[in-house]
Structure formats: C-alpha cells, structure tokens
Write a protein that holds these residues in place. Structure first.
Motif, PDB file in Angstrom:
ATOM      1  N   UNK A  76      42.759 -42.506 -71.187  1.00 29.58           N
ATOM      2  CA  UNK A  76      42.646 -41.117 -70.762  1.00 29.58           C
ATOM      3  C   UNK A  76      42.732 -41.138 -69.232  1.00 29.58           C
ATOM      4  N   UNK A  77      43.517 -40.219 -68.667  1.00 25.77           N
ATOM      5  CA  UNK A  77      43.730 -40.271 -67.226  1.00 25.77           C
ATOM      6  C   UNK A  77      43.896 -38.909 -66.587  1.00 25.77           C
ATOM      7  N   UNK A  78      44.157 -38.958 -65.278  1.00 20.77           N
ATOM      8  CA  UNK A  78      44.342 -37.762 -64.479  1.00 20.77           C
ATOM      9  C   UNK A  78      45.800 -37.656 -64.047  1.00 20.77           C
ATOM     10  N   UNK A  79      46.404 -36.465 -64.136  1.00 17.49           N
ATOM     11  CA  UNK A  79      47.759 -36.297 -63.604  1.00 17.49           C
ATOM     12  C   UNK A  79      47.745 -36.536 -62.090  1.00 17.49           C
ATOM     13  N   UNK A  80      48.871 -36.964 -61.565  1.00 21.60           N
ATOM     14  CA  UNK A  80      48.958 -37.232 -60.119  1.00 21.60           C
ATOM     15  C   UNK A  80      48.831 -35.956 -59.291  1.00 21.60           C
ATOM     16  N   UNK A  81      48.990 -34.794 -59.928  1.00 18.42           N
ATOM     17  CA  UNK A  81      48.889 -33.512 -59.205  1.00 18.42           C
ATOM     18  C   UNK A  81      47.448 -33.004 -59.098  1.00 18.42           C
ATOM     19  N   UNK A  82      46.509 -33.713 -59.737  1.00 18.30           N
ATOM     20  CA  UNK A  82      45.111 -33.284 -59.750  1.00 18.30           C
ATOM     21  C   UNK A  82      44.265 -34.120 -58.784  1.00 18.30           C
ATOM     22  N   UNK A  83      43.078 -33.633 -58.497  1.00 23.00           N
ATOM     23  CA  UNK A  83      42.120 -34.408 -57.717  1.00 23.00           C
ATOM     24  C   UNK A  83      41.401 -35.377 -58.654  1.00 23.00           C
ATOM     25  N   UNK A  84      40.585 -36.246 -58.089  1.00 20.21           N
ATOM     26  CA  UNK A  84      39.841 -37.183 -58.922  1.00 20.21           C
ATOM     27  C   UNK A  84      38.773 -36.437 -59.729  1.00 20.21           C
ATOM     28  N   UNK A  85      38.389 -37.044 -60.861  1.00 20.10           N
ATOM     29  CA  UNK A  85      37.374 -36.453 -61.718  1.00 20.10           C
ATOM     30  C   UNK A  85      36.796 -37.545 -62.602  1.00 20.10           C
ATOM     31  N   UNK A  86      35.966 -37.163 -63.553  1.00 20.94           N
ATOM     32  CA  UNK A  86      35.357 -38.121 -64.477  1.00 20.94           C
ATOM     33  C   UNK A  86      35.110 -37.430 -65.813  1.00 20.94           C
ATOM     34  N   UNK A  87      34.780 -38.225 -66.828  1.00 24.53           N
ATOM     35  CA  UNK A  87      34.317 -37.682 -68.108  1.00 24.53           C
ATOM     36  C   UNK A  87      33.174 -38.561 -68.594  1.00 24.53           C
ATOM     37  N   UNK A  88      32.354 -38.008 -69.486  1.00 21.85           N
ATOM     38  CA  UNK A  88      31.227 -38.754 -70.014  1.00 21.85           C
ATOM     39  C   UNK A  88      30.831 -38.112 -71.340  1.00 21.85           C
ATOM     40  N   UNK A  89      30.686 -38.947 -72.383  1.00 22.59           N
ATOM     41  CA  UNK A  89      30.239 -38.424 -73.660  1.00 22.59           C
ATOM     42  C   UNK A  89      30.802 -39.185 -74.838  1.00 22.59           C
TER      43      UNK A  89
END
Length: 175
Positions: free
Chosen positions: A44-57
């Motif tokens: 699971x990842x982030x598009x290059x057009x987005x800022x950094x983020x995270x997930x948890x669960x």
C-alpha cells in the motif's frame, strides 16, 4: 536467485490518495514435482502527487493465485510515515503452483478488505506465465514439440525415469 519478477498495479477505494500493488516473484521450480514456487507480496503506498501520510489498523488479505486461495484475517499494521511515491509492505504469501501444461499462464488476484483505516479496500489482478519446466523428453508430432514422460522397463515393471543427453563426455538433463 529469482527466476522472474513482475509488478501488478491495482486500485484502492481512495485512489487519489492511496496506491496498491503486488510484487510477484517466481522463486524456483521443482522439476520432480513439476511445481513453481510463487511469492506474492502486497504493498500500500502514496501517489507521487500526494504528501506523506500513514495508516494504522486492521485489515484482511484474500489471495487467489493459480486457483489456490489463501486468506490472512485480522492483520494489523502501523505503517509509519510513507513519503510521496513510497510504499509499505502489508503482507505476503508463497504458493506452490503445479504445472498442468507448458507454457502455463496463471491468474493472480489479491484483495484487501475490512480495513479500519483509509483506504478501506483495495485490489489488484493480473497474469504471470510460469517458467517452463525442462528435464522431460520432447518428441516432434506434426511439426510441434510436445512434452512426454520417459519410462524404463525393469523386471517387467515400468518406472518413470529422467532423461539425460550425453555430449563430449558431459551429461545434461534433456530439454
């Protein structure tokens, strides 16, 4: 050393902010059992057009690889920070896939569901042509090479055998 690797892109329930992919690796073949070992790792990842983020669960992963199914239920992951264009591995499974014909193409599908975070679901599917298993005997029939099995008669009993070809005092498995 892996025989081959392939990336299969997928989609998520929030494709503007999250990406999903599979890294499929055919690690080895077993000529005796006529199987390929295929590992599927899920990201699971982030598009290059987005800022950094995270997930948890928690989430579930459902695999279907070459007709073999596997489910990992109630997995938990805290990704830490994923930068723009970055990825986080969320699971993997290895399958022993029997060769029923040569060449053999298999379907690969993985679904993430029930996630207690955004994105709540994701999926990816594609195909992989397995490395052809050599070592058997091939005969020409009507201009087409077909795989056949070699047998040797011992004391009135037929036993499966491996074919070797000798050239310049060196023996190699038949192809």
């Amino acid at each position: 050393m892996a025989l081959q690797s392939k990336t299969i892109a997928g989609s998520t329930s929030d494709s503007a902010k999250w990406t999903f992919k599979l890294e499929v690796t055919e690690n080895s073949i077993n000529e005796d059992n006529e199987t390929s070992s295929v590992k599927v790792e899920v990201f699971l990842g982030r598009p290059s057009t987005q800022t950094s983020s995270y997930f948890m669960g928690n989430y579930d992963l459902n695999y279907n690889v070459g007709g073999k199914k596997h489910t990992d239920n109630d997995l938990y992951k805290s990704s830490g920070t994923i930068s723009a264009g970055g990825w986080c591995s969320i699971g993997s499974h290895t399958f022993d896939i029997p060769h029923t014909k040569e060449p053999m193409e298999i379907d690969i599908e993985v679904k993430m569901s029930g996630a207690s975070f955004n994105p709540s679901s994701a999926s990816a599917s594609g195909k992989l042509t397995l490395t052809e298993i050599f070592g058997g005997l091939r005969i020409g029939v009507g201009g087409v090479w077909k795989k056949t099995t070699a047998y040797l008669g011992v004391n009135g009993v037929w036993k499966k055998c491996k074919v070797y070809i000798g050239k310049n005092k060196e023996w190699k498995k038949g192809r």
